[in-house]
Motif scaffolding. Structure first.
Motif: not given
Length: 231
Positions: A100-101, A105-117, A120-125, A186-193
């Motif tokens: 996330v930080r 480096l990877i590129g494409g103006d990539l912005i990620l968000e990481l949450q603990l709730s 669950t630990c969730r990473l979202t684009v 599939f077909g969600t409003l966001r990409d997350s794992i």
């Protein structure tokens, strides 16, 4: 400003094509990507060039899920020093925090968000500037690479508790379930794992804070150089 991407990540596509007995050199050169530039420490590849290369690879292999093959060929070096900092991270959560930080480096103006709730630990684009005919394959490659890198530092059978993808469900959806071994929407409003929080926060035997912080500094120096040369 045109989005640019870490050139070493394209080595994954090169290896995918080689494994399919396809000569990757003409694919890359026709796309305007020079493999010789991999030896240049600050080289970035354009979105357009990567789109052409991935698009041609998809055509040649007739495999709409070719991006998932990234799980077989991604390595720490694919992510520059970030990959080695990842290996030395304290926990999977610590490694994801680094991603996330240093997502720029990877590129494409990539912005990620990481949450603990809760559990669950969730990473979202939150944002990524990828466009062209191969968007789906390149997004698939990102998630496949992330899973493979996670398995490198945890266990070979690491499985998410859930994967949400904006892409429509493909005919080759079985390949997704086979790789991720988890529920997929599939077909969600966001990409997350999502991962089990206990797994994400479990201390790793490969942790080495000195090595991790040393490689963090390499990433920061790289980003500083790239940013300064852009303006």
């Amino acid at each position: 400003m045109t989005a640019s991407f870490l050139s070493s990540m394209s080595q994954v596509l090169w290896r995918i094509l080689e494994a399919r007995s396809i000569d990757p050199r003409p694919v890359f050169l026709e796309a305007g990507l020079d493999p010789a530039q991999w030896n240049e420490p600050y080289t970035r590849f354009t979105n357009e060039g990567l789109d052409r290369a991935w698009g041609r690879a998809t055509e040649l292999t007739q495999d709409p899920c070719i991006g998932l093959q990234a799980a077989r060929f991604v390595s720490p070096a694919s992510l520059h020093a970030l990959g080695f900092a990842w290996l030395a991270s304290d926990t999977l959560y610590d490694a994801l925090s680094r991603l996330v930080r240093y997502s720029n480096l990877i590129g494409g103006d990539l912005i990620l968000e990481l949450q603990l709730s809760g559990e669950t630990c969730r990473l979202t684009v939150e944002n990524v500037q990828i466009s062209g005919s191969s968007v789906l394959q390149r997004r698939d490659a990102f998630w496949a690479s992330l899973l493979a890198m996670g398995r490198m530092i945890t266990t070979d059978n690491l499985a998410p508790t859930g994967l949400e993808l904006r892409r429509p469900e493909p005919e080759c959806a079985a390949a997704f379930y086979g790789l991720f071994q988890s529920p997929i929407t599939f077909g969600t409003l966001r990409d997350s794992i999502a991962f089990d929080r206990e797994v994400a926060e479990r201390p790793l035997p490969t942790a080495n804070r000195v090595l991790a912080h040393t490689n963090d500094q390499v990433v920061e120096d790289y980003l500083a150089h790239v940013t300064a040369s852009t303006f």
